[in-house]
Scaffold this motif. Sequence first.
Motif, PDB file in Angstrom:
ATOM      1  N   ARG A   1      -0.576  11.712  -4.693  1.00  0.00           N
ATOM      2  CA  ARG A   1       0.434  11.852  -5.747  1.00  0.00           C
ATOM      3  C   ARG A   1       1.483  12.889  -5.342  1.00  0.00           C
ATOM      4  NH1 ARG A   1      -2.903  12.820  -9.540  1.00  0.00           N
ATOM      5  NH2 ARG A   1      -3.077  10.684 -10.309  1.00  0.00           N
ATOM      6  N   ARG A   2       1.040  14.008  -4.786  1.00  0.00           N
ATOM      7  CA  ARG A   2       1.984  15.062  -4.404  1.00  0.00           C
ATOM      8  C   ARG A   2       2.838  14.648  -3.208  1.00  0.00           C
ATOM      9  NH1 ARG A   2      -0.959  20.954  -5.260  1.00  0.00           N
ATOM     10  NH2 ARG A   2      -1.989  20.448  -7.255  1.00  0.00           N
ATOM     11  N   VAL A   3       2.196  14.045  -2.226  1.00  0.00           N
ATOM     12  CA  VAL A   3       2.932  13.624  -1.022  1.00  0.00           C
ATOM     13  C   VAL A   3       3.991  12.586  -1.381  1.00  0.00           C
ATOM     14  CG1 VAL A   3       2.746  12.337   1.142  1.00  0.00           C
ATOM     15  CG2 VAL A   3       1.127  14.177   0.627  1.00  0.00           C
ATOM     16  N   CYS A   4       3.622  11.606  -2.197  1.00  0.00           N
ATOM     17  CA  CYS A   4       4.564  10.545  -2.558  1.00  0.00           C
ATOM     18  C   CYS A   4       5.702  11.072  -3.430  1.00  0.00           C
ATOM     19  CB  CYS A   4       3.833   9.409  -3.274  1.00  0.00           C
ATOM     20  SG  CYS A   4       2.694   8.494  -2.219  1.00  0.00           S
ATOM     21  N   ALA A   5       5.416  12.082  -4.231  1.00  0.00           N
ATOM     22  CA  ALA A   5       6.447  12.655  -5.097  1.00  0.00           C
ATOM     23  C   ALA A   5       7.406  13.554  -4.327  1.00  0.00           C
ATOM     24  CB  ALA A   5       5.797  13.442  -6.230  1.00  0.00           C
ATOM     25  N   GLU A   6       6.900  14.180  -3.266  1.00  0.00           N
ATOM     26  CA  GLU A   6       7.697  15.183  -2.556  1.00  0.00           C
ATOM     27  C   GLU A   6       8.389  14.666  -1.301  1.00  0.00           C
ATOM     28  OE1 GLU A   6       5.174  18.450  -1.595  1.00  0.00           O
ATOM     29  OE2 GLU A   6       4.626  18.890  -3.672  1.00  0.00           O
ATOM     30  N   SER A   7       7.973  13.522  -0.795  1.00  0.00           N
ATOM     31  CA  SER A   7       8.496  13.086   0.499  1.00  0.00           C
ATOM     32  C   SER A   7       8.591  11.573   0.593  1.00  0.00           C
ATOM     33  CB  SER A   7       7.588  13.602   1.625  1.00  0.00           C
ATOM     34  OG  SER A   7       6.355  12.880   1.631  1.00  0.00           O
ATOM     35  N   ASP A   8       9.147  11.121   1.715  1.00  0.00           N
ATOM     36  CA  ASP A   8       9.230   9.687   1.995  1.00  0.00           C
ATOM     37  C   ASP A   8       8.064   9.223   2.862  1.00  0.00           C
ATOM     38  OD1 ASP A   8      11.635   9.363   0.601  1.00  0.00           O
ATOM     39  OD2 ASP A   8      12.806  10.018   2.336  1.00  0.00           O
ATOM     40  N   CYS A   9       7.124  10.114   3.112  1.00  0.00           N
ATOM     41  CA  CYS A   9       5.965   9.772   3.936  1.00  0.00           C
ATOM     42  C   CYS A   9       5.168   8.661   3.254  1.00  0.00           C
ATOM     43  CB  CYS A   9       5.074  10.999   4.120  1.00  0.00           C
ATOM     44  SG  CYS A   9       3.571  10.703   5.076  1.00  0.00           S
ATOM     45  N   LYS A  10       4.795   7.637   4.015  1.00  0.00           N
ATOM     46  CA  LYS A  10       3.993   6.541   3.495  1.00  0.00           C
ATOM     47  C   LYS A  10       2.511   6.927   3.559  1.00  0.00           C
ATOM     48  CE  LYS A  10       7.683   3.997   3.181  1.00  0.00           C
ATOM     49  NZ  LYS A  10       8.274   3.666   1.878  1.00  0.00           N
ATOM     50  N   VAL A  11       1.799   6.671   2.482  1.00  0.00           N
ATOM     51  CA  VAL A  11       0.389   7.039   2.411  1.00  0.00           C
ATOM     52  C   VAL A  11      -0.495   5.804   2.453  1.00  0.00           C
ATOM     53  CG1 VAL A  11      -1.409   8.131   1.015  1.00  0.00           C
ATOM     54  CG2 VAL A  11       0.899   9.113   1.079  1.00  0.00           C
ATOM     55  N   VAL A  12      -1.456   5.827   3.358  1.00  0.00           N
ATOM     56  CA  VAL A  12      -2.465   4.773   3.434  1.00  0.00           C
ATOM     57  C   VAL A  12      -3.807   5.421   3.150  1.00  0.00           C
ATOM     58  CG1 VAL A  12      -3.600   3.047   4.877  1.00  0.00           C
ATOM     59  CG2 VAL A  12      -1.150   3.468   5.144  1.00  0.00           C
ATOM     60  N   MET A  13      -4.462   4.990   2.088  1.00  0.00           N
ATOM     61  CA  MET A  13      -5.734   5.576   1.685  1.00  0.00           C
ATOM     62  C   MET A  13      -6.882   5.008   2.521  1.00  0.00           C
ATOM     63  SD  MET A  13      -4.455   7.467  -0.652  1.00  0.00           S
ATOM     64  CE  MET A  13      -5.999   8.265  -1.120  1.00  0.00           C
ATOM     65  N   LEU A  14      -7.841   5.867   2.837  1.00  0.00           N
ATOM     66  CA  LEU A  14      -9.050   5.463   3.556  1.00  0.00           C
ATOM     67  C   LEU A  14     -10.225   5.517   2.592  1.00  0.00           C
ATOM     68  CD1 LEU A  14      -8.526   7.644   6.770  1.00  0.00           C
ATOM     69  CD2 LEU A  14      -8.058   5.194   6.534  1.00  0.00           C
ATOM     70  N   THR A  15     -11.030   4.483   2.587  1.00  0.00           N
ATOM     71  CA  THR A  15     -12.172   4.452   1.686  1.00  0.00           C
ATOM     72  C   THR A  15     -13.368   3.783   2.353  1.00  0.00           C
ATOM     73  OG1 THR A  15     -12.984   3.631  -0.451  1.00  0.00           O
ATOM     74  CG2 THR A  15     -11.350   2.297   0.663  1.00  0.00           C
ATOM     75  N   THR A  16     -14.549   4.175   1.932  1.00  0.00           N
ATOM     76  CA  THR A  16     -15.771   3.608   2.494  1.00  0.00           C
ATOM     77  C   THR A  16     -16.126   2.295   1.821  1.00  0.00           C
ATOM     78  OG1 THR A  16     -16.596   5.832   2.932  1.00  0.00           O
ATOM     79  CG2 THR A  16     -18.206   4.046   2.993  1.00  0.00           C
ATOM     80  N   PHE A  17     -15.748   2.165   0.537  1.00  0.00           N
ATOM     81  CA  PHE A  17     -16.126   0.986  -0.232  1.00  0.00           C
ATOM     82  C   PHE A  17     -14.893   0.212  -0.664  1.00  0.00           C
ATOM     83  CE2 PHE A  17     -19.107   4.476  -1.090  1.00  0.00           C
ATOM     84  CZ  PHE A  17     -20.255   3.934  -0.524  1.00  0.00           C
ATOM     85  N   ASP A  18     -14.958  -1.137  -0.565  1.00  0.00           N
ATOM     86  CA  ASP A  18     -13.784  -1.949  -0.893  1.00  0.00           C
ATOM     87  C   ASP A  18     -13.521  -2.052  -2.391  1.00  0.00           C
ATOM     88  OD1 ASP A  18     -15.852  -3.598  -1.576  1.00  0.00           O
ATOM     89  OD2 ASP A  18     -15.197  -5.314  -0.405  1.00  0.00           O
ATOM     90  N   LEU A  19     -14.399  -1.481  -3.220  1.00  0.00           N
ATOM     91  CA  LEU A  19     -14.152  -1.449  -4.661  1.00  0.00           C
ATOM     92  C   LEU A  19     -14.170  -0.015  -5.174  1.00  0.00           C
ATOM     93  CD1 LEU A  19     -16.117  -4.553  -5.977  1.00  0.00           C
ATOM     94  CD2 LEU A  19     -13.670  -4.300  -5.627  1.00  0.00           C
TER      95      LEU A  19
END
Length: 228
Positions: free
Chosen positions: A68-86
């Motif tokens: 939330r902070r990165v997307c609000a403050e910059s143009d950096c694209k965020v890709v989330m990493l997760t262990t579970f697909d749900l």
Amino acid sequence: MSVRVVVADDQELVRIGFGMILQAQPDIEVVGEAGDGAEAVDAVRRLTPDVLLLDIRMPVMDGLEAARRVCAESDCKVVMLTTFDLDEYVYDALCAGASGFLLKDVRRDDLVHAVRVVAAGDSLLAPTVTRRLVADIVRRRRAEAAAEVTPTRLDGLTAREVETLRMLARGLTNAEIATTMFVSEHTVKTHVSNVLSKLGLRDRVQAVISAYETGLVTPGGGEHNDPS
């Protein structure tokens, strides 16, 4: 010009592994690592990367707040990493502005492809698992959001823009939309841009979420012909 990437994960082996895969590519440069959400936010501020690979479940500051902070403050694209697909936080992460997500057991080629796609300004909508995940979580959240999100959000869109949004929600590319609508890709890009601007959305992922939330498209493939 190389795509600048920061890898943020509290597991050192994951950071090293992803970093080695990405650094081996001639067009990608890993400029930093982070072991928690606060470090990730700080790294983006200091290093101004193009893409941040960010674990959802992080110490100190969780990945959701960091996204939330990165997307609000910059143009950096965020890709989330997760262990579970749900993972229950994926929907919130997408709404916070993340451009998509990857499972931690992602294949080498898919990881590299994802970074390139997101850096180019697109979203991770192509994989079937992404569309299934968004549909599943939106289905469970629509009841909670019903009081705040209504089909009238789409009233400002033209008929062509509504149709474009419907096709985005189905996972079609710009080329596929152009073929279906018998228009040029440039026209499709204009429609997409208008949809994002009018609805106040960051990217195509949020457009898909909006299509589900307003009932324009429903989980399971059903569609409403009249968004109002």
